[in-house]
Write a protein that holds these residues in place. Sequence first.
Motif, PDB file in Angstrom:
ATOM      1  N   LEU A 285       0.778  -1.256   0.003  1.00 50.61           N
ATOM      2  CA  LEU A 285      -0.074   0.003  -0.014  1.00 50.61           C
ATOM      3  C   LEU A 285       0.772   1.206  -0.036  1.00 50.61           C
ATOM      4  O   LEU A 285       1.893   1.426   0.667  1.00 50.61           O
ATOM      5  N   HIS A 286       0.335   2.324  -0.734  1.00 48.81           N
ATOM      6  CA  HIS A 286       1.043   3.622  -0.646  1.00 48.81           C
ATOM      7  C   HIS A 286      -0.084   4.635  -0.401  1.00 48.81           C
ATOM      8  O   HIS A 286      -0.935   4.521  -1.263  1.00 48.81           O
ATOM      9  N   MET A 287       0.105   5.395   0.201  1.00 48.72           N
ATOM     10  CA  MET A 287      -0.857   6.375   0.893  1.00 48.72           C
ATOM     11  C   MET A 287      -0.316   7.865   1.125  1.00 48.72           C
ATOM     12  O   MET A 287       0.914   8.022   1.229  1.00 48.72           O
ATOM     13  N   THR A 288      -1.385   8.601   1.303  1.00 50.11           N
ATOM     14  CA  THR A 288      -0.867  10.090   1.614  1.00 50.11           C
ATOM     15  C   THR A 288      -1.579  10.430   2.742  1.00 50.11           C
ATOM     16  O   THR A 288      -2.861  10.228   2.964  1.00 50.11           O
ATOM     17  N   HIS A 289      -1.099  11.267   3.709  1.00 49.67           N
ATOM     18  CA  HIS A 289      -1.988  11.712   4.914  1.00 49.67           C
ATOM     19  C   HIS A 289      -1.250  13.310   5.113  1.00 49.67           C
ATOM     20  O   HIS A 289      -0.061  13.235   5.408  1.00 49.67           O
TER      21      HIS A 289
ATOM     22  N   GLN B  77       9.054  13.942   4.861  1.00 52.17           N
ATOM     23  CA  GLN B  77       8.826  15.278   4.050  1.00 52.17           C
ATOM     24  C   GLN B  77       7.820  15.510   3.066  1.00 52.17           C
ATOM     25  O   GLN B  77       7.506  16.536   2.730  1.00 52.17           O
ATOM     26  N   THR B  78       7.303  14.412   2.724  1.00 51.79           N
ATOM     27  CA  THR B  78       6.270  14.571   1.680  1.00 51.79           C
ATOM     28  C   THR B  78       4.957  14.027   2.151  1.00 51.79           C
ATOM     29  O   THR B  78       3.652  14.236   1.369  1.00 51.79           O
ATOM     30  N   GLY B  79       4.590  13.337   3.350  1.00 56.56           N
ATOM     31  CA  GLY B  79       3.540  12.718   3.710  1.00 56.56           C
ATOM     32  C   GLY B  79       3.144  11.579   3.181  1.00 56.56           C
ATOM     33  O   GLY B  79       2.072  10.961   3.397  1.00 56.56           O
ATOM     34  N   HIS B  80       4.043  11.123   2.377  1.00 56.42           N
ATOM     35  CA  HIS B  80       3.769   9.770   1.943  1.00 56.42           C
ATOM     36  C   HIS B  80       4.152   8.732   2.949  1.00 56.42           C
ATOM     37  O   HIS B  80       5.175   8.746   3.811  1.00 56.42           O
ATOM     38  N   PHE B  81       3.297   7.531   3.126  1.00 56.55           N
ATOM     39  CA  PHE B  81       3.535   6.461   3.777  1.00 56.55           C
ATOM     40  C   PHE B  81       3.080   5.330   3.317  1.00 56.55           C
ATOM     41  O   PHE B  81       2.305   5.230   2.151  1.00 56.55           O
ATOM     42  N   GLY B  82       3.386   3.894   4.042  1.00 58.67           N
ATOM     43  CA  GLY B  82       2.944   2.674   3.225  1.00 58.67           C
ATOM     44  C   GLY B  82       3.120   1.747   4.300  1.00 58.67           C
ATOM     45  O   GLY B  82       3.536   1.781   5.301  1.00 58.67           O
ATOM     46  N   SER B  83       2.552   0.481   3.684  1.00 58.08           N
ATOM     47  CA  SER B  83       3.046  -0.833   4.374  1.00 58.08           C
ATOM     48  C   SER B  83       2.947  -1.990   3.353  1.00 58.08           C
ATOM     49  O   SER B  83       2.620  -1.813   2.164  1.00 58.08           O
ATOM     50  N   THR B  84       3.772  -2.799   3.807  1.00 56.03           N
ATOM     51  CA  THR B  84       3.930  -4.028   2.739  1.00 56.03           C
ATOM     52  C   THR B  84       3.638  -5.213   3.942  1.00 56.03           C
ATOM     53  O   THR B  84       4.232  -5.216   4.982  1.00 56.03           O
ATOM     54  N   TYR B  85       2.822  -6.002   3.594  1.00 54.62           N
ATOM     55  CA  TYR B  85       2.187  -7.015   4.184  1.00 54.62           C
ATOM     56  C   TYR B  85       2.612  -8.512   3.614  1.00 54.62           C
ATOM     57  O   TYR B  85       2.739  -8.486   2.303  1.00 54.62           O
TER      58      TYR B  85
ATOM     59  N   ARG C  89     -11.285   1.663   6.666  1.00 57.82           N
ATOM     60  CA  ARG C  89     -10.806   2.075   7.921  1.00 57.82           C
ATOM     61  C   ARG C  89      -9.909   3.355   7.854  1.00 57.82           C
ATOM     62  O   ARG C  89      -9.832   4.316   8.721  1.00 57.82           O
ATOM     63  N   LEU C  90      -9.030   3.262   6.827  1.00 62.80           N
ATOM     64  CA  LEU C  90      -8.145   4.047   6.503  1.00 62.80           C
ATOM     65  C   LEU C  90      -8.762   5.513   6.187  1.00 62.80           C
ATOM     66  O   LEU C  90      -8.297   6.606   6.430  1.00 62.80           O
ATOM     67  N   GLU C  91      -9.669   5.258   5.164  1.00 58.96           N
ATOM     68  CA  GLU C  91     -10.561   6.432   4.528  1.00 58.96           C
ATOM     69  C   GLU C  91     -11.474   6.959   5.764  1.00 58.96           C
ATOM     70  O   GLU C  91     -11.505   8.263   5.919  1.00 58.96           O
ATOM     71  N   ALA C  92     -11.659   6.152   6.820  1.00 59.85           N
ATOM     72  CA  ALA C  92     -12.613   7.050   7.954  1.00 59.85           C
ATOM     73  C   ALA C  92     -11.555   8.162   8.913  1.00 59.85           C
ATOM     74  O   ALA C  92     -12.103   8.911   9.114  1.00 59.85           O
ATOM     75  N   VAL C  93     -10.257   7.720   8.636  1.00 56.98           N
ATOM     76  CA  VAL C  93      -9.114   8.351   9.556  1.00 56.98           C
ATOM     77  C   VAL C  93      -8.598   9.528   8.874  1.00 56.98           C
ATOM     78  O   VAL C  93      -7.561  10.129   9.144  1.00 56.98           O
ATOM     79  N   GLY C  94      -9.258   9.915   7.471  1.00 54.34           N
ATOM     80  CA  GLY C  94      -8.406  10.514   6.591  1.00 54.34           C
ATOM     81  C   GLY C  94      -7.151  10.423   5.847  1.00 54.34           C
ATOM     82  O   GLY C  94      -6.519  11.450   5.165  1.00 54.34           O
ATOM     83  N   VAL C  95      -6.977   9.144   5.579  1.00 48.53           N
ATOM     84  CA  VAL C  95      -5.955   8.768   4.683  1.00 48.53           C
ATOM     85  C   VAL C  95      -6.532   8.865   3.355  1.00 48.53           C
ATOM     86  O   VAL C  95      -7.647   8.379   3.082  1.00 48.53           O
ATOM     87  N   THR C  96      -5.614   9.478   2.443  1.00 53.20           N
ATOM     88  CA  THR C  96      -6.257   9.769   1.120  1.00 53.20           C
ATOM     89  C   THR C  96      -5.153   9.400  -0.011  1.00 53.20           C
ATOM     90  O   THR C  96      -3.861   8.794   0.342  1.00 53.20           O
ATOM     91  N   ASP C  97      -5.521   9.075  -1.248  1.00 48.18           N
ATOM     92  CA  ASP C  97      -4.568   8.856  -2.348  1.00 48.18           C
ATOM     93  C   ASP C  97      -4.114   7.349  -2.147  1.00 48.18           C
ATOM     94  O   ASP C  97      -2.764   7.212  -2.035  1.00 48.18           O
ATOM     95  N   ILE C  98      -4.915   6.570  -1.931  1.00 45.56           N
ATOM     96  CA  ILE C  98      -4.444   5.026  -1.513  1.00 45.56           C
ATOM     97  C   ILE C  98      -4.405   4.418  -2.784  1.00 45.56           C
ATOM     98  O   ILE C  98      -5.141   4.272  -3.538  1.00 45.56           O
ATOM     99  N   LYS C  99      -3.075   3.671  -2.955  1.00 46.24           N
ATOM    100  CA  LYS C  99      -2.755   2.812  -3.951  1.00 46.24           C
ATOM    101  C   LYS C  99      -2.227   1.555  -3.505  1.00 46.24           C
ATOM    102  O   LYS C  99      -1.678   1.653  -2.326  1.00 46.24           O
TER     103      LYS C  99
END
Length: 104
Positions: free
Chosen positions: A9-13, A48-56, A74-84
Amino acid sequence: MSTLKIWDLHMTHQGPMSKEAAEGIRQLAESIAREPGVIWKIWTVEPQTGHFGSTYLFKDLTALEAYKAMHLPRLEAVGVTDIKDYVFDIMEDLSAITRAPLQG
């Protein structure tokens, strides 16, 4: 072919990380550790960019899909955007050569 699956997953917050948010994320990590089918998760961040992610690593596609169906809302509910997100098969023979941690 392996039944193991990688979910990447790759996301922005946007916004600062509050003390309360950090504690919530810690509780989330503890919850994820108990999820059926999750073998491990690696957390990543580029502050520095607000990008974060996870590898499961999941035991199989069924476990991954069940978790994904619960986790994305659940991610969308807490304001995480631009989920790939991406689901990958694992080439275990090559991964073993490079010491991939595929045992749970």
